[in-house]
Design an enzyme around this catalytic site. Sequence first.
Site, short mmCIF file in Angstrom:
data_model
loop_
_atom_site.label_atom_id
_atom_site.label_comp_id
_atom_site.label_asym_id
_atom_site.label_seq_id
_atom_site.Cartn_x
_atom_site.Cartn_y
_atom_site.Cartn_z
N GLU A 134 -10.02 -13.47 -23.15
CA GLU A 134 -10.10 -14.93 -23.35
C GLU A 134 -8.74 -15.45 -23.76
O GLU A 134 -7.84 -14.67 -24.12
CB GLU A 134 -11.14 -15.25 -24.44
CG GLU A 134 -12.51 -14.74 -24.08
CD GLU A 134 -13.61 -15.28 -24.98
OE1 GLU A 134 -13.31 -16.14 -25.85
OE2 GLU A 134 -14.75 -14.85 -24.81
N GLY A 138 -6.13 -11.16 -25.50
CA GLY A 138 -6.67 -10.04 -24.73
C GLY A 138 -6.66 -8.76 -25.55
O GLY A 138 -7.65 -8.03 -25.61
N GLN A 345 16.41 0.83 -7.19
CA GLN A 345 17.84 0.97 -7.47
C GLN A 345 18.52 1.83 -6.40
O GLN A 345 19.61 1.52 -5.93
CB GLN A 345 18.01 1.60 -8.87
CG GLN A 345 19.45 1.67 -9.36
CD GLN A 345 20.00 0.28 -9.70
OE1 GLN A 345 19.26 -0.68 -9.85
NE2 GLN A 345 21.31 0.18 -9.78
N GLY A 348 19.61 0.15 -3.32
CA GLY A 348 20.69 -0.83 -3.43
C GLY A 348 20.18 -2.23 -3.11
O GLY A 348 19.04 -2.59 -3.44
N GLU A 372 -6.12 -3.86 -18.77
CA GLU A 372 -7.02 -2.83 -19.32
C GLU A 372 -6.46 -2.25 -20.61
O GLU A 372 -6.57 -1.06 -20.89
CB GLU A 372 -7.25 -1.75 -18.25
CG GLU A 372 -8.69 -1.28 -18.10
CD GLU A 372 -9.69 -2.39 -17.73
OE1 GLU A 372 -9.28 -3.50 -17.33
OE2 GLU A 372 -10.89 -2.13 -17.87
C1 LIG Z 1 -3.57 -9.42 -12.88
C2 LIG Z 1 -4.41 -9.26 -14.11
C3 LIG Z 1 -5.72 -8.81 -13.97
C4 LIG Z 1 -6.55 -8.73 -15.10
N1 LIG Z 1 -7.87 -8.38 -14.93
C5 LIG Z 1 -8.70 -8.46 -16.01
C6 LIG Z 1 -10.11 -8.29 -15.84
O1 LIG Z 1 -10.61 -8.02 -14.74
N2 LIG Z 1 -10.91 -8.45 -16.93
C7 LIG Z 1 -10.42 -8.76 -18.16
O2 LIG Z 1 -11.20 -8.90 -19.10
N3 LIG Z 1 -9.07 -8.91 -18.35
C8 LIG Z 1 -8.22 -8.78 -17.31
N4 LIG Z 1 -6.87 -8.97 -17.49
C9 LIG Z 1 -6.37 -9.31 -18.82
C10 LIG Z 1 -5.54 -8.19 -19.47
O3 LIG Z 1 -6.37 -7.10 -19.79
C11 LIG Z 1 -4.82 -8.82 -20.67
O4 LIG Z 1 -3.82 -9.69 -20.15
C12 LIG Z 1 -4.22 -7.78 -21.58
O5 LIG Z 1 -5.23 -7.07 -22.26
C13 LIG Z 1 -3.28 -8.41 -22.63
O6 LIG Z 1 -3.87 -9.50 -23.25
P1 LIG Z 1 -3.03 -10.87 -23.39
O7 LIG Z 1 -2.52 -11.20 -22.03
O8 LIG Z 1 -3.87 -11.87 -24.07
O9 LIG Z 1 -1.76 -10.48 -24.26
P2 LIG Z 1 -1.72 -10.44 -25.87
O10 LIG Z 1 -2.88 -9.71 -26.38
O11 LIG Z 1 -1.46 -11.80 -26.37
O12 LIG Z 1 -0.41 -9.54 -26.09
C14 LIG Z 1 0.92 -10.08 -25.93
C15 LIG Z 1 1.92 -8.96 -26.24
O13 LIG Z 1 1.78 -8.55 -27.60
C16 LIG Z 1 1.58 -7.16 -27.67
N5 LIG Z 1 0.68 -6.85 -28.79
C17 LIG Z 1 -0.52 -7.42 -29.08
N6 LIG Z 1 -1.05 -6.85 -30.16
C18 LIG Z 1 -0.17 -5.90 -30.57
C19 LIG Z 1 -0.14 -4.97 -31.66
N7 LIG Z 1 -1.16 -4.89 -32.51
N8 LIG Z 1 0.93 -4.16 -31.77
C20 LIG Z 1 1.96 -4.22 -30.89
N9 LIG Z 1 2.00 -5.07 -29.85
C21 LIG Z 1 0.94 -5.90 -29.70
C22 LIG Z 1 0.94 -6.78 -26.33
O14 LIG Z 1 1.13 -5.40 -26.05
C23 LIG Z 1 1.69 -7.69 -25.39
O15 LIG Z 1 2.91 -7.10 -25.05
C24 LIG Z 1 -6.02 -9.03 -16.38
C25 LIG Z 1 -4.69 -9.44 -16.51
C26 LIG Z 1 -3.89 -9.57 -15.40
C27 LIG Z 1 -2.47 -10.04 -15.59
#
Ligand SMILES: Cc1cc2nc3c(=O)[nH]c(=O)nc-3n(C[C@H](O)[C@H](O)[C@H](O)COP(=O)(O)OP(=O)(O)OC[C@H]3O[C@@H](n4cnc5c(N)ncnc54)[C@H](O)[C@@H]3O)c2cc1C
Length: 397
Positions: A134, A138, A345, A348, A372
């Site tokens: 949401e 995520g 890379q 080139g 995931e």
């Molecule tokens: C093409 C695509 C397909 C997808 N398909 C699905 C799907 O089918 N179903 C579904 O439910 N979701 C899906 N997703 C969602 C995906 O699983 C989430 O985008 C992902 O889990 C990250 O959540 P977020 O984007 O809200 O990032 P955030 O949770 O906001 O994270 C932002 C950054 O902060 C870092 N971070 C967060 N918490 C911590 C912590 N505690 N310690 C260190 N670093 C942290 C993360 O690693 C990331 O780098 C999809 C996403 C994409 C882009």
Amino acid sequence: MTRLFERIREAASLTDEETAMLAEVRNLANGRFAERAVDLDESEMFPWENIRDLNALELNRMFIPAEYGGIGLSYMCYLLTVKEISRACASTGIIWATNYHASAPVIEFGGTNLKDRVLPRMAEGGIAALAITEESGGSDATSMRTRFTDHGDQVEVDGSKVFITSGDVADFIVVFGKWLGLGDTSAAISAVVIEKATAGLTVTGKEQKLGHRASSTVSLRFDHCFVPRANLLGAPGQGMEVLFAALNRSRPSVAAQALGIAEAAFEEACSYANTRFAFGQPLIGFQATQIALADLASRLALTERWLVHVAGLVDSGLQDLVTEASILKLAAADLAMDTADRALQLHGGYGYVRGERVERLFRDAKLTQIWEGTNEIQRLQIARAFRSPKGERSLQW
Ligand SMILES: Cc1cc2nc3c(=O)[nH]c(=O)nc-3n(C[C@H](O)[C@H](O)[C@H](O)COP(=O)(O)OP(=O)(O)OC[C@H]3O[C@@H](n4cnc5c(N)ncnc54)[C@H](O)[C@@H]3O)c2cc1C
């Protein structure tokens, strides 16, 4: 050419039927899927022709139990199939893999009534989606705001989801939310199935993406969406159990997708290094190239072997494999990104141009580190296994 990877594949214990099916998948992927991949990436059109080809091989039947029209092949066979498809077309790989990600919780936690309605459709070639993420976050899944309200023989769903793979084309969607009355913690998280064309379910947006451009990634809204109570997976509040069981199966599958991309990039790197000349010799004549390829080959071999190990654990019935699954997803996704980067890379300037396979692989690889559960979240998950709750010095690993 070395038989290194062939020998690892041979170590995966497959039946004759599975070996034959995998050979058909490989032919299809190397042929029609590889041919269509460039246009699909360019046009961002959903790969319906590829889906029809997968269904002609009855591939969805692989993960559906026999009593619902499937043939229930091994998880090992499923992972190797994801890898083969993703090598040729990562978009098709993510769509087919997601069919399983969403079907597995129904198989494991659904009641007979729900299974009777949903699983035969999947066996015939349906499409499914899994909706966890949401806007509120995520990684922090417990912050989800989608609400389930109990109306006796019906459950009302209200809320929204983002980034849902195949959410606009799915025959059914497994949706996670909080059960009203159980509080606002993870103890309230529950899971229900929403079928296609349910009143109140709308697609509110579609993403334009860096890679995996032919797979659809959409936002969904649920407004007073009523589903039969039989669509509840497990009991109210059992959602975290359903979620972790799902992730234990879907994370290795993302690793298989990443390994497919990594293998393809490695293949391109080797081929180019042997045929492109600089300073009077092929690129592979330079020790810098040899060392880079050797490092990648070693990581590929070890990660592929780990995939076979994890698949074996799942097929043996082991449930508790969060750490193994996270190690696999982390290693494979980082490897896909590093291999694609190195392959680009080596090419080139030619690697930086649209239409080159390495350029597409580079863009496709990135997602495997994000979805995931990001690779940071996988690292936290792995580290959790080594924390002692009471501060003891020695742990039993
Ligand atoms: C093409 C695509 C397909 C997808 N398909 C699905 C799907 O089918 N179903 C579904 O439910 N979701 C899906 N997703 C969602 C995906 O699983 C989430 O985008 C992902 O889990 C990250 O959540 P977020 O984007 O809200 O990032 P955030 O949770 O906001 O994270 C932002 C950054 O902060 C870092 N971070 C967060 N918490 C911590 C912590 N505690 N310690 C260190 N670093 C942290 C993360 O690693 C990331 O780098 C999809 C996403 C994409 C882009």
